[in-house]
Design an enzyme around this catalytic site. Structure first.
Site, short mmCIF file in Angstrom:
data_model
loop_
_atom_site.label_atom_id
_atom_site.label_comp_id
_atom_site.label_asym_id
_atom_site.label_seq_id
_atom_site.Cartn_x
_atom_site.Cartn_y
_atom_site.Cartn_z
CE LYS A 105 1.13 1.22 4.33
NZ LYS A 105 1.99 2.37 4.80
CG ASP A 157 0.20 -1.35 8.34
OD1 ASP A 157 0.48 -2.26 9.05
OD2 ASP A 157 0.98 -0.91 7.59
#
Length: 288
Positions: free
Chosen positions: A8, A132
């Site tokens: 990401k 995350d």
């Protein structure tokens, strides 16, 4: 079974305060990129792991092993698995590669071991592995994150730009970044949620400078080669460029893939790069 574990970028990252537990509250937008590791799962009596990158530990300190152990404990089982990690995403780069690997292990083993653990249980396991990890476990596209990065809102949208991600061969520890970033807790911040929704809907780039990364100034001061990459991206057609997470990876948003590929020519040949097409969403290939 084989599964892709995508990385990401962070489109904007505001560090808004420090919590009593020592962690920092933040706001950020997670966006997936087409840079991924591949994990192969094979039946076994015990949990084991091998990796194509010999610099990564494959013992109990590895996040993939930790994820499998956490599932064992949560479900009260002693199932085994042999995992092979083909490591492509740079580590220490702010791209979430290790977290994505851990999330992939949770998702796949919950299926292969027929555990059927509920969302809340998986979320609790994921947060303990990394702030995350829940993003990679539950989202496929863009998501807003608050808290320590674990409070998610899936925005059901995608970026209308090609993304060039660059790893300038620097490893920046997250612990270092949190110790050294320049605190701006008192600043009034724009609403990232609203900004990114408008950006994805209209493609209007005028608000892109508002997506600031609070790690960037300190990282650039201490790692000038990282700062130079942002300059190169902006001088070679990027509509916007930024550090991802705490770095050292950076990314540029481009009008199309051709312009992104052209920008690679300005970068040192030793830097690893990846291009993600516009409107990209994650698909790990498992159908789960």
């Amino acid at each position: 079974m084989q599964a892709k574990a995508f990385a990401k970028i962070n489109l904007g990252l505001f560090i808004t305060g420090k919590r009593p537990d020592g962690y920092h509250n933040l706001e950020t937008i997670f966006a997936p990129i087409n840079w991924y590791d591949t994990i192969t799962f094979e039946a076994a009596d015990t949990i084991s792991m091998s990796c194509t990158n010999l610099d990564l530990p494959v013992d109990e300190n590895n996040l993939c092993i930790k994820a499998a152990r956490a599932l064992q404990q949560a479900a009260g089982v002693q199932h085994g698995i042999a995992m092979t990690l083909e490591k492509k995403v740079p580590f220490g780069a702010g791209l979430g590669g290790g977290s994505s690997d851990a999330a992939t292990v949770l998702r796949v083993l919950n299926h292969l071991w027929q555990l059927n653990l509920p969302h809340a249980t998986l979320h609790n396991i994921a947060v303990k592995l990394g702030a995350d990890v829940p993003y990679f476990l539950f989202s496929k596209g863009i998501a807003y994150a608050g808290g320590i990065g674990d409070e998610l809102e899936d925005l059901q949208t995608s970026l209308p730009f090609a993304i060039l991600t660059v790893f300038p061969n620097e490893h920046i520890a997250t612990v270092w970044a949190y110790k050294n970033f320049y605190r701006r807790f008192e600043l009034q911040r724009p609403n990232l949620n609203t900004l990114v929704k408008n950006l994805c809907t209209t493609g209007n780039t005028s608000a892109l400078p508002s997506f600031e990364n609070d790690f960037e100034a300190a990282v650039f001061d201490h790692f000038p080669t990282v700062r130079d990459v942002k300059t190169m991206l902006m001088e070679n057609g990027a509509l916007y460029a930024s550090l991802s997470g705490s770095g050292s990876a950076l990314f540029g948003l481009f009008a199309n893939e051709a312009e992104a590929y052209a920008a690679i020519e300005s970068l040192p040949a030793t830097y690893r790069t990846n291009i993600t097409p516009a409107r990209f969403v994650m698909d790990d290939g498992t159908g789960l």
